[in-house]
Write an enzyme that holds these catalytic residues in place. Structure first.
Site, PDB file in Angstrom:
ATOM      1  N   GLY A 129     -11.065  -5.141  -6.036  1.00 61.37           N
ATOM      2  CA  GLY A 129      -9.623  -5.093  -5.803  1.00 61.37           C
ATOM      3  C   GLY A 129      -9.265  -3.988  -4.832  1.00 61.37           C
ATOM      4  O   GLY A 129     -10.075  -3.136  -4.491  1.00 61.37           O
ATOM      5  N   CYS A 130      -8.000  -3.998  -4.388  1.00 60.64           N
ATOM      6  CA  CYS A 130      -7.542  -2.935  -3.514  1.00 60.64           C
ATOM      7  C   CYS A 130      -7.275  -1.684  -4.333  1.00 60.64           C
ATOM      8  O   CYS A 130      -7.226  -1.711  -5.557  1.00 60.64           O
ATOM      9  CB  CYS A 130      -6.292  -3.354  -2.748  1.00 60.64           C
ATOM     10  SG  CYS A 130      -4.866  -3.648  -3.793  1.00 60.64           S
ATOM     11  N   GLY A 131      -7.083  -0.562  -3.655  1.00 59.69           N
ATOM     12  CA  GLY A 131      -7.062   0.737  -4.308  1.00 59.69           C
ATOM     13  C   GLY A 131      -6.029   0.897  -5.401  1.00 59.69           C
ATOM     14  O   GLY A 131      -6.304   1.511  -6.417  1.00 59.69           O
TER      15      GLY A 131
END
Length: 287
Positions: A125-127
């Site tokens: 996933g993104c941050g």
């Protein structure tokens, strides 16, 4: 740790690369054109290498890079104390346009860093996407208002005094107009240290490294920045146990939320005649 084709240079950055470069530019103004010579800020890739393994590459100004390496290591929780850094060496490679900061840290901190890298590699996933990531972000925020730590209060006059003098202390920005600044200021409003960089996060890391290496008390001063206030700046400042963060521009909503959570006084829009307090106004003296 030194290869035959890699040369150590002065960590001040003077030998690693210029902070400004002279260029010819064409100016069009009020219907007239002119060719003038100007100073333009340099931007250099800087790799942060821990115990021989590259961790991050940042675009930075090649100055005060020892402070940058130390401050980044502290503000990103790679180390907890400067004693865990055994050595910092700056290297340039003629085959690569950039600089390597070779940082040797304790075996325990290096093992923790490798474990963190493994966890990051497994996250697709993104941050900051999703509930779990936001909860993790909140859990990482320390509280600066620790018991037994007598944080000083800041007067309004001292804050405005510092704001009036920060621009004049930005040596490279006065030449180029392109650099952010982070200043460490005592409670009387006198600027003790200024660090500059093309990146506001880098400027703050340099400042935090300089404060830590000089073993200055973080309860008797505050950070003043020329930039806007993002959540990353709040995180880095809180991790340094600094109770007041001020800047010339605005904060984001997340910066305000995290500063409130951390017990930090967050101040924006600092101008010659006023400012705006977004969290913990009790850090200011009632005048």
């Amino acid at each position: 740790m030194q290869d035959d084709d890699v040369n150590p240079v002065d960590s001040s950055g003077e030998s690693a690369g210029m902070q400004a470069r002279t260029v010819e530019r064409h100016v069009f103004l009020a219907g007239a054109a002119a060719v003038v010579v100007d100073q333009i800020a340099e931007e250099t890739p800087v790799a942060l290498v821990y115990n021989g393994i590259s961790h991050a590459v940042m675009m930075a100004t090649a100055r005060d890079l020892d402070d940058f390496a130390l401050g980044f290591s502290l503000s990103e929780s790679i180390i907890d104390d400067i004693a865990e850094v055994y050595d910092i060496e700056l290297h340039t490679n003629p085959d690569v346009h950039g600089i390597e900061m070779q940082i040797r840290i304790s075996s325990g901190r290096f093992a923790a860093l490798k474990e963190r890298r493994r966890n990051l590699a497994g996250n697709t996933g993104c941050g900051l996407c999703g509930k779990e990531s936001l909860q993790a972000l909140q859990m990482q925020m320390p509280t600066v208002a620790t018991s037994g730590m007598p944080f000083d209060q800041l007067s309004k006059a001292s804050l405005l005094k510092a704001a009036q003098s920060l621009n004049d202390r930005q040596a490279i920005n006065l030449q180029t107009g392109a650099l952010h600044a982070a200043g460490w200021v005592d409670m009387a409003g006198d600027i003790q240290i200024v660090r500059e960089d093309v990146g506001r996060h880098n400027a703050l890391d340099k400042l935090l490294g300089a404060v830590a290496s000089r073993k200055m008390s973080t309860s008797h001063g505050f950070v003043l920045m020329s930039s806007r206030l993002s959540y990353e700046l709040v995180q880095k400042t809180a991790r340094a146990n600094i109770a007041i963060l001020a800047a010339f521009s605005a904060p984001t909503t997340l910066a305000i939320d995290l500063a409130t959570q951390a017990g930090m006084c967050l101040i924006g829009f600092v101008r010659e005649h006023g400012f705006v307090v977004y969290s913990h106004p009790e850090r200011l003296l009632a005048e």
